[in-house]
Design an enzyme around this catalytic site. Structure first.
Site, PDB file in Angstrom:
ATOM      1  CB  CYS A 112      61.174  -1.286  19.949  1.00 18.83           C
ATOM      2  SG  CYS A 112      60.329  -1.137  21.522  1.00 18.83           S
ATOM      3  CG  HIS A 251      65.056  -2.232  20.930  1.00 17.88           C
ATOM      4  ND1 HIS A 251      64.938  -0.923  21.331  1.00 17.88           N
ATOM      5  CD2 HIS A 251      64.080  -2.919  21.586  1.00 17.88           C
ATOM      6  CE1 HIS A 251      63.938  -0.829  22.185  1.00 17.88           C
ATOM      7  NE2 HIS A 251      63.403  -2.027  22.358  1.00 17.88           N
ATOM      8  CG  ASN A 281      62.519  -0.511  25.577  1.00 16.46           C
ATOM      9  OD1 ASN A 281      62.609   0.222  24.598  1.00 16.46           O
ATOM     10  ND2 ASN A 281      61.855  -1.653  25.550  1.00 16.46           N
TER      11      ASN A 281
HETATM   12  O1  UT7 Z   1      60.931  -3.158  23.647  1.00 20.83           O
HETATM   13  C1  UT7 Z   1      60.800  -4.443  23.192  1.00 20.83           C
HETATM   14  C2  UT7 Z   1      59.889  -5.287  23.917  1.00 20.83           C
HETATM   15  N1  UT7 Z   1      60.164  -5.525  25.287  1.00 20.83           N
HETATM   16  C3  UT7 Z   1      61.034  -6.450  25.687  1.00 20.83           C
HETATM   17  O2  UT7 Z   1      61.771  -7.008  24.913  1.00 20.83           O
HETATM   18  C4  UT7 Z   1      61.002  -6.838  27.127  1.00 20.83           C
HETATM   19  C5  UT7 Z   1      61.030  -8.322  27.263  1.00 20.83           C
HETATM   20  N2  UT7 Z   1      60.907  -8.825  28.613  1.00 20.83           N
HETATM   21  C6  UT7 Z   1      61.751  -8.566  29.639  1.00 20.83           C
HETATM   22  O3  UT7 Z   1      62.636  -7.760  29.509  1.00 20.83           O
HETATM   23  C7  UT7 Z   1      61.567  -9.362  30.919  1.00 20.83           C
HETATM   24  O4  UT7 Z   1      60.629 -10.368  30.701  1.00 20.83           O
HETATM   25  C8  UT7 Z   1      61.155  -8.511  32.149  1.00 20.83           C
HETATM   26  C9  UT7 Z   1      62.343  -7.670  32.592  1.00 20.83           C
HETATM   27  C10 UT7 Z   1      59.976  -7.623  31.797  1.00 20.83           C
HETATM   28  C11 UT7 Z   1      60.772  -9.418  33.310  1.00 20.83           C
HETATM   29  O5  UT7 Z   1      61.829 -10.311  33.614  1.00 20.83           O
HETATM   30  P1  UT7 Z   1      61.547 -11.880  33.771  1.00 20.83           P
HETATM   31  O6  UT7 Z   1      62.808 -12.497  34.175  1.00 20.83           O
HETATM   32  O7  UT7 Z   1      60.900 -12.352  32.499  1.00 20.83           O
HETATM   33  O8  UT7 Z   1      60.567 -11.908  35.004  1.00 20.83           O
HETATM   34  P2  UT7 Z   1      59.072 -12.478  35.103  1.00 20.83           P
HETATM   35  O9  UT7 Z   1      58.143 -11.639  34.284  1.00 20.83           O
HETATM   36  O10 UT7 Z   1      59.110 -13.932  34.829  1.00 20.83           O
HETATM   37  O11 UT7 Z   1      58.758 -12.218  36.617  1.00 20.83           O
HETATM   38  C12 UT7 Z   1      59.521 -12.817  37.637  1.00 20.83           C
HETATM   39  C13 UT7 Z   1      59.056 -12.284  38.985  1.00 20.83           C
HETATM   40  C14 UT7 Z   1      57.551 -12.229  39.155  1.00 20.83           C
HETATM   41  O12 UT7 Z   1      57.263 -12.620  40.479  1.00 20.83           O
HETATM   42  P3  UT7 Z   1      56.673 -14.082  40.778  1.00 20.83           P
HETATM   43  O13 UT7 Z   1      55.386 -14.170  40.003  1.00 20.83           O
HETATM   44  O14 UT7 Z   1      57.720 -15.053  40.263  1.00 20.83           O
HETATM   45  O15 UT7 Z   1      56.520 -14.084  42.249  1.00 20.83           O
HETATM   46  C15 UT7 Z   1      57.231 -10.763  39.011  1.00 20.83           C
HETATM   47  O16 UT7 Z   1      56.093 -10.372  39.749  1.00 20.83           O
HETATM   48  O17 UT7 Z   1      59.533 -10.950  39.174  1.00 20.83           O
HETATM   49  C16 UT7 Z   1      58.455 -10.123  39.623  1.00 20.83           C
HETATM   50  N3  UT7 Z   1      58.678  -8.770  39.157  1.00 20.83           N
HETATM   51  C17 UT7 Z   1      59.381  -7.861  39.873  1.00 20.83           C
HETATM   52  N4  UT7 Z   1      59.998  -7.929  41.057  1.00 20.83           N
HETATM   53  C18 UT7 Z   1      60.631  -6.840  41.497  1.00 20.83           C
HETATM   54  C19 UT7 Z   1      58.270  -8.201  37.999  1.00 20.83           C
HETATM   55  N5  UT7 Z   1      58.723  -6.921  37.933  1.00 20.83           N
HETATM   56  C20 UT7 Z   1      59.382  -6.702  39.095  1.00 20.83           C
HETATM   57  C21 UT7 Z   1      60.063  -5.572  39.599  1.00 20.83           C
HETATM   58  N6  UT7 Z   1      60.677  -5.681  40.807  1.00 20.83           N
HETATM   59  N7  UT7 Z   1      60.157  -4.407  38.929  1.00 20.83           N
END
Ligand code: UT7
Length: 324
Positions: A112, A251, A281
């Site tokens: 990125c 980004h 992204n």
């Molecule tokens: O390009 C540069 C690098 N990338 C980034 O900068 C991305 C950085 N990270 C993020 O943007 C976020 O961490 C995400 C959007 C990927 C995830 O958001 P989060 O608030 O950190 O969620 P999490 O990973 O802590 O997951 C929370 C919950 C999980 O369920 P449990 O374990 O709490 O029951 C996931 O399984 O959300 C669940 N989950 C989803 N639920 C519905 C993960 N993806 C999804 C989804 N739909 N698409």
């Protein structure tokens, strides 16, 4: 002698993939995606539409905006992690398609951060005698996305953005670039299969190792810290205050990351370019697409002070300050 952005352009594929479409593919919801990421829709390349195809369109638009011909180019740099082939460089395919007969061409891999890294390479080449360098960020992230993995498939999109970087002896130009890396954190965002460590095989396909894997939550925290740190050191290096910046173009990974950075820097939302809602992204294409839109919307004018901030796999993070 400074290097200035003489022209900018972008291109996104026609196909729109909405959150409602994703609801039909994996266990997710429009509400979850919007609240956790800020994304409403993203663009997806057509079958057979590859990284160089997007890059050529963006490159043509940037050349038109700069009022230059492809034959004026001394070099083409394509920042990408989704090139047409492992070999040769996508930049060579772009060079041929554009008819840039005098240009050197190579790719740059910094995920990125690729566009900002490539901009800094162009800046250095201009300062040592080149006249015109075409810097392109182009990605077909849909090709390395696991469409069965809800943790990642809702995040990415395809697109390309390009900038013609030219020599300029006036006030305008790239004031500084700042590049960082920490390979100790390489496993936070990775395509584990298909390279020389784990070459393509049935096992790679069976275990879906050819697709992007991300530890989203850990990445999120490092992203906020890194973007804040590099913005502060970039401002300090240029003896600038946050208030001096006319537009911050980060980004576009996640609206929550960007809101946290804005809060830490006391940067009002009016001074931040945001389009993650429409494209998701797009990795190396994200910043040049946002820059192009900001120019076309009149949010960047001649003389504007623009700060870029990028973060991604590697890990890498990077910034630049440009007097437009
Ligand atoms: O390009 C540069 C690098 N990338 C980034 O900068 C991305 C950085 N990270 C993020 O943007 C976020 O961490 C995400 C959007 C990927 C995830 O958001 P989060 O608030 O950190 O969620 P999490 O990973 O802590 O997951 C929370 C919950 C999980 O369920 P449990 O374990 O709490 O029951 C996931 O399984 O959300 C669940 N989950 C989803 N639920 C519905 C993960 N993806 C999804 C989804 N739909 N698409």
């Amino acid at each position: 002698m400074k290097a200035c952005i003489a022209g900018i352009g972008s291109y996104v594929p026609a196909r729109v993939l909405t959150n409602a479409d994703l609801e039909r593919m994996v266990a997710t919801s429009d509400e979850w995606i919007r609240e956790r990421t800020g994304i409403r829709e993203r663009r997806i390349a057509a079958t057979g539409e590859a990284c160089s195809d997007l890059a050529v369109q963006a490159g043509k638009r940037a050349l038109t905006a700069a009022g230059l011909a492809a034959t004026d180019l001394d070099m083409i740099l394509v920042a990408t992690c989704t090139g047409d082939y492992p070999l040769p460089a996508t930049a060579c395919l772009v060079q041929y398609q554009l008819g840039a007969t005098k240009a050197a061409a190579c790719d740059l891999s910094a995920a990125c951060c690729g566009f900002v890294y490539a901009l800094s390479v162009a800046d250095a080449y201009i300062k040592t005698g080149m006249r015109h360098v075409l810097v392109i960020g182009s990605e077909v992230m849909s090709a390395i996305t696991d469409w069965t993995d809800r943790n990642t498939c809702v995040l990415f999109g395809d697109g390309a953005g390009a900038a013609v970087v030219s020599a300029s002896d006036g006030e305008r130009g790239i004031l500084s670039t700042h590049l960082r890396s920490d390979g100790a954190l390489c496993e936070l965002i990775m395509v584990p299969g298909g390279g020389s460590r784990t070459p393509p095989s049935e096992k790679v396909i069976d275990e879906r190792l050819q697709y992007i894997k991300m530890k989203g939550n850990e990445t999120f925290k490092v992203a906020v810290r890194s973007l804040e740190e590099i913005a502060r050191s970039t401002l300090a290096a240029n003896h600038l205050r946050v208030e001096d910046i006319d537009l911050y173009v980060p980004h576009q990974a996640n609206i929550r990351i960007l809101k946290a950075v804005m809060e830490r820097l006391s940067l009002p939302i009016e001074k931040v370019m945001l389009n993650v809602d429409r494209y998701g992204n797009t990795s190396a294409a994200s910043i040049p697409i946002a820059l192009d839109e900001a120019v076309r919307e009149g949010r960047i004018k001649d003389g504007s002070l623009v700060m870029l901030g990028a973060f991604g796999a590697g890990l890498t993070w990077a910034s630049a300050v440009i007097r437009w």
